[in-house]
Design a protein around this motif. Structure first.
Motif, short mmCIF file in Angstrom:
data_model
loop_
_atom_site.label_atom_id
_atom_site.label_comp_id
_atom_site.label_asym_id
_atom_site.label_seq_id
_atom_site.Cartn_x
_atom_site.Cartn_y
_atom_site.Cartn_z
N ARG B 77 0.83 -1.22 0.00
CA ARG B 77 0.00 0.00 0.00
C ARG B 77 0.85 1.26 0.00
NH1 ARG B 77 -4.18 -2.43 4.36
NH2 ARG B 77 -5.37 -3.67 2.87
N LYS B 78 2.03 1.19 0.63
CA LYS B 78 2.90 2.37 0.67
C LYS B 78 3.29 2.80 -0.74
CE LYS B 78 6.36 2.13 3.70
NZ LYS B 78 7.30 1.51 4.68
N MET B 82 -3.94 6.25 -3.84
CA MET B 82 -5.33 5.95 -4.20
C MET B 82 -6.12 7.24 -4.38
SD MET B 82 -6.93 3.21 -4.82
CE MET B 82 -8.68 3.38 -5.03
N TYR B 84 -10.10 8.57 -5.08
CA TYR B 84 -11.46 8.04 -5.03
C TYR B 84 -12.46 8.99 -5.68
CZ TYR B 84 -9.42 5.24 -1.23
OH TYR B 84 -8.63 4.42 -0.46
N ASN B 88 -12.72 10.99 -0.29
CA ASN B 88 -12.34 10.32 0.97
C ASN B 88 -11.34 11.11 1.81
OD1 ASN B 88 -13.82 8.49 -0.49
ND2 ASN B 88 -12.65 6.72 0.19
N LEU B 89 -11.61 12.40 1.96
CA LEU B 89 -10.75 13.22 2.83
C LEU B 89 -11.37 13.28 4.23
CD1 LEU B 89 -10.21 16.10 0.28
CD2 LEU B 89 -8.53 14.37 0.94
N VAL B 90 -10.57 13.62 5.23
CA VAL B 90 -11.10 13.85 6.57
C VAL B 90 -11.62 15.28 6.57
CG1 VAL B 90 -10.61 13.80 9.02
CG2 VAL B 90 -9.38 12.28 7.49
N THR B 93 -10.85 18.50 9.10
CA THR B 93 -9.52 19.03 9.36
C THR B 93 -9.03 19.83 8.16
OG1 THR B 93 -8.59 16.99 8.56
CG2 THR B 93 -8.86 17.18 10.92
N ALA B 101 -1.25 13.28 5.91
CA ALA B 101 -1.61 11.87 6.14
C ALA B 101 -0.95 10.95 5.11
CB ALA B 101 -3.12 11.70 6.12
N GLY B 102 -0.67 11.50 3.92
CA GLY B 102 -0.02 10.68 2.91
C GLY B 102 1.37 10.21 3.31
N LEU B 104 2.17 9.17 6.27
CA LEU B 104 2.15 8.27 7.44
C LEU B 104 2.77 6.91 7.14
CD1 LEU B 104 -1.43 9.10 8.79
CD2 LEU B 104 0.76 9.76 9.78
N GLY B 105 2.45 6.37 5.96
CA GLY B 105 2.96 5.05 5.62
C GLY B 105 4.49 5.01 5.62
N LEU B 107 6.42 6.99 7.41
CA LEU B 107 6.95 7.27 8.75
C LEU B 107 6.46 6.20 9.71
CD1 LEU B 107 6.09 11.06 8.66
CD2 LEU B 107 8.29 10.00 8.17
N ARG B 161 -2.30 14.35 -1.43
CA ARG B 161 -2.11 13.34 -0.38
C ARG B 161 -1.47 12.08 -0.96
NH1 ARG B 161 -7.34 11.20 2.74
NH2 ARG B 161 -7.83 10.41 0.66
N GLN B 165 2.82 10.23 -0.59
CA GLN B 165 3.31 8.87 -0.33
C GLN B 165 4.58 8.56 -1.11
OE1 GLN B 165 -1.02 7.09 -0.75
NE2 GLN B 165 0.45 5.42 -0.55
#
Ligand SMILES: Nc1ncnc2c1ncn2[C@@H]1O[C@H](COP(=O)(O)OP(=O)(O)OP(=O)(O)O)[C@@H](O)[C@H]1O
Ligand SMILES: [Mg+2]
Lengths: 517, 260
Positions: B77-78, B82, B84, B88-90, B93, B101-102, B104-105, B107, B161, B165
């Motif tokens: 997945r890293k 993706m 959509y 599919n955002l939060v 915030t 958030a992108g 995170l994978g 880190l 985002r 990654q």
């Protein structure tokens, strides 16, 4: 459409809010004697007490069972009497069925007032007036039930569909006949659900009322704890645990059936009927164990009047002491709420199905949450007073653990209802579970968490007034002492201080709610 | 870059993917088309590990996905960004937080795992987010809350985002289905620019055939869980399109009528 909310505040205002929050929290910790040392000490002392309680000693099993039946009977009687009184009040206090302006406001105010005072305070009051025993417990439960059911009923009546009412009114029917034919059918399932909820709630409260002498298992628990018979006390705790678990399951099942409309429908009719039959049988048996003497209760009424007369005029000569104690009480409520929040975050996360994938962890967290929530706070207080000693710290632990159960459940429900789309998107970046929780779940649930926290804060400050009844700090202890010395006028002054504080806090929390939610 | 071999998936007895074989080379841009329910989303979701196939294998960047090992899924997945249909955002915030958030994978170890979890990122990461925001044309929106943005802007945040990654592959499931024509064109141009400038492989599910013709050299069409067309876009003539989008039930229906 955006309401006025925290993200509109600029940085300075945010900073101000955080500073106020931290200062209030620090002061509360200070006055309720919470610090790292006391927390660590409290933990080890509680474990030590736990060890002394094992194994439970069931040598008084028969008395315990009789008292358990008495407790359940108290819960039944309180619920039934409360229902009877709430029924007219609910309709009088609903906007759409109110008879006139005066009765509407009178009944509404009465219900609000009854609800704002913790049930145990009523019990304490009636024990002082009636003397020790289950009669005082039933009277207390009745009043507390009216406070809750009166509100639930009137809200249910206000939320009905008006069309059938108008249709019936158009045929010339009026008053009671409209209520009977157009409103009752609509609200009946709701009312039944609330009644069951109250029954469940009242039996749990009844378990605790004995702690102030108002009958039931609590009396026995209090006696054994105070007599250092911890293994005998443990036996009672086991019975309490069994009762609350059983009741929780049965009432959740029945409420679910009633609300979904499947109650007594084909498919599970025999099971539902058996359950109702069992409850009925249980009622009759428990009434046998505690024949509530309505005549005796009626005879107690003049005594209450005498008692009330003895309370006027309130004696405010020790007001400075009361205010100081009240401050300690509020501090306990705030510290307890913070403790509950800290405990509830991991509990809530682990008890939500969409995060906690392992069924074992999920079920364990859920059971712990249920247990903490169902255990009456006074029972916790009684245990912690023995474990960590008299004083506000025991009260903080009791309030914190009990409401961690409430918050844990609320948090878990909020987490289970998040929008899964952003959660999947963050997972698709390869983020680990804790990263996903912090970056896709918490931002979604934070506003809900805040409103639950405020609700619990409100409740905890109310209930911190009763912690002192078992010696767990705050104004409650002084209340007991004054009553033992028959200083009823001073007692009246203290009750007024409590009532005033609760009212002021209602205003503060209403204001905060507007700011945060 | 992506190798799909004999991929099969059933949902409650319904065969959704019926033996898919597909190869996508590094740096390629592929449009995935097909009627509703033909299995496009399911195929995309098996590639990033959200749907577990019943049979067959997928490898991404030479590494075969082991669906039973969460760590292997995470490593795959890293590499995959993706995009959509509904972004599919939060929502609650800021743009900046969503783009971060992108990272995170990447880190996912030690101290950087801890600090990224609670929302602290290094200056390098924050600068990268800013660069990407200006790449997608949103440099002035970093502090804005996502729910105040237009659809096209939201999709650009989602693209930033995904780029955060540092992916090797972009999967886009109907990225423009909820956008107006102007925003749609901008988003498609942006995706293709990423494909060409950054050499990131792109697989995009699309319904709008004009967009496919404007932007893609290669088209893969799914029909009832099988690939029924895989060729250069110019070979996609009206006859082929008819073929792809005619549902067999209709034919059966006509045949049945003829039989009577
Ligand atoms: N999780 C699931 N459980 C059960 N059935 C599913 C699931 N996901 C997809 N399906 C079914 O699989 C079939 C293919 O779905 P899929 O979403 O892959 O189609 P699609 O080509 O993306 O269609 P659309 O163009 O409408 O998005 C559909 O019949 C759908 O109902
Ligand atoms: Mg789809």
């Amino acid at each position: 459409m955006h309401c006025r909310a925290s993200w509109h505040l600029n940085k300075a205002a945010r900073f101000l809010w955080w500073s106020i929050f931290l200062v209030v929290l620090g002061v509360s910790f200070r006055i309720s004697q919470v610090d790292i040392g006391s927390l660590i000490g409290g933990l080890s002392q509680s474990f030590a007490l736990g060890r002394e309680m094992l194994p439970p000693d069931f040598s008084r099993g028969k008395q315990i069972l009789i008292l358990a039946a008495e407790t359940v009977a108290m819960g039944f009687w309180g619920t039934i009497l409360g229902m009877i009184i709430s029924l007219p009040l609910g309709f009088l206090a609903a906007r759409n069925t109110a008879q006139n302006w005066f009765l509407y406001h009178l009944s509404k105010t009465l219900v609000t007032l009854l609800r704002s005072i913790p049930d145990v305070i009523y019990a304490f009051f009636f024990v002082t007036a009636f003397g020790l025993g289950p009669q005082a417990g039933v009277a207390a439960l009745t009043l507390a039930t009216v406070g809750l059911l009166g509100k639930f009923y009137s809200e249910a009546v206000e939320s009905i569909d008006e069309k059938p009412v108008e249709a019936l009114a158009a045929t010339g029917s009026r008053g009671l006949s409209v209520i009977r034919h157009a409103i009752v059918p609509q609200v009946l399932p709701l009312f039944m659900g609330y009644n069951l909820y109250l029954l469940d709630h009242n039996i749990r409260v009844a378990l605790a009322l004995g702690v102030v002498g108002a009958g039931g298992l609590g009396v026995e628990l209090f006696t054994q704890m105070r007599g250092f018979h911890y293994q005998k006390a443990a036996a009672i705790l086991v019975v309490i645990l069994v009762i609350i678990t059983a009741i929780d399951r049965v009432s959740a099942y029945l409420r679910n059936r009633i609300i979904k409309g499947g109650f007594l429908q084909p498919g599970s009719r025999s099971r539902d009927a058996a359950l109702v039959g069992a409850i009925g049988l249980f009622t009759i048996v428990s009434f046998y164990f505690m024949p509530v003497d309505l005549k005796e209760m009626a005879a107690g009424a003049p005594r209450i009047w005498e008692f009330l007369k003895g309370m006027v005029p309130p004696d405010f000569s020790r007001i400075s002491v009361y205010l100081k104690l009240m401050l300690e009480t509020v501090g306990m409520g705030i510290s307890g709420t913070f403790l509950a929040m800290v405990l509830a975050v991991p509990l809530g996360v682990l008890a939500s199905r969409n995060v906690s994938h392992h069924p074992l962890i999920y079920n364990l967290a859920k059971e712990i949450t249920n247990f903490l929530r169902a255990m009456p706070d006074l029972v916790f207080a009684l245990i912690f007073v023995v474990a960590v000693g008299l004083g506000p710290f025991a009260g903080v632990l009791a309030l914190g653990l009990n409401t961690a159960g409430f918050l844990g459940k609320f948090y878990a429900e909020a987490i289970e209802n998040v929008d899964p789309k952003p959660v999947e998107a963050v997972e698709a970046t390869g983020a680990r579970l804790p990263q996903r929780i912090f970056h896709s779940i918490f931002p979604q649930v934070l506003p809900l968490f805040n409103s639950y926290n405020l609700y619990i804060l409100d409740r905890n400050i109310r209930y911190s007034t009763i912690m002192g009844l078992v010696g767990a700090g705050g104004i409650g202890y002084e209340l007991v002492m004054t009553s033992r010395m028959f200083e009823y006028r001073q007692m009246a002054a203290m009750l007024l201080v409590i009532l005033a504080t609760i009212m002021i806090l209602d205003l503060v929390s209403a204001y905060l709610r507007k700011q945060v939610v | 870059m992506v190798k799909v071999a004999n991929l099969r998936k059933r949902f409650n007895g319904l065969e959704v993917l019926a033996g898919i074989n597909l190869r996508v080379k590094k740096g390629e841009a592929v449009a995935l088309i097909g009627p509703s329910g033909s299995g496009k989303t399911t195929l995309i979701r098996t590639i990033n590990g959200f749907v577990i196939p019943d049979a067959g294998t997928i490898s991404v960047g030479g590494e075969e996905i082991n669906y039973r090992d969460p760590e292997s899924l995470r490593q795959i997945r890293k590499k995959i960004g993706m995009i959509y249909q509904l972004f599919n955002l939060v929502e609650r915030t800021s743009v900046q937080v969503n783009v971060m958030a992108g990272a995170l994978g990447r880190l996912d170890r030690g101290l950087s795992l801890l600090s990224s979890t609670v929302g602290f990122f290094t200056r390098r990461e924050r600068e990268k987010a800013r660069e990407l925001l200006s790449f997608v044309g949103l440099e002035d929106k970093a502090g804005e809350r996502v729910d105040r943005l237009s659809g096209g802007q939201k999709q650009r945040v989602a693209i930033a985002r995904a780029l955060m990654q540092e992916p090797e592959l972009l999967l886009a499931d109907e990225p423009i289905a909820n956008l107006d024509p102007k925003a749609s064109r901008k988003i498609m141009e942006l995706l293709l620019r990423i494909n060409q400038e950054k050499k990131i492989t792109l697989i995009a599910v699309l319904h709008h055939l004009d967009s496919v013709r404007d932007h893609f050299q290669r088209v893969v069409a799914l029909k009832e869980g099988a690939i029924c067309f895989d060729a250069a876009t110019r070979k996609l003539n009206d006859h082929r399109i008819q073929d792809i989008y005619t549902v067999d039930e209709e034919i059966e229906c006509i045949a049945a009528q003829a039989g009577i």
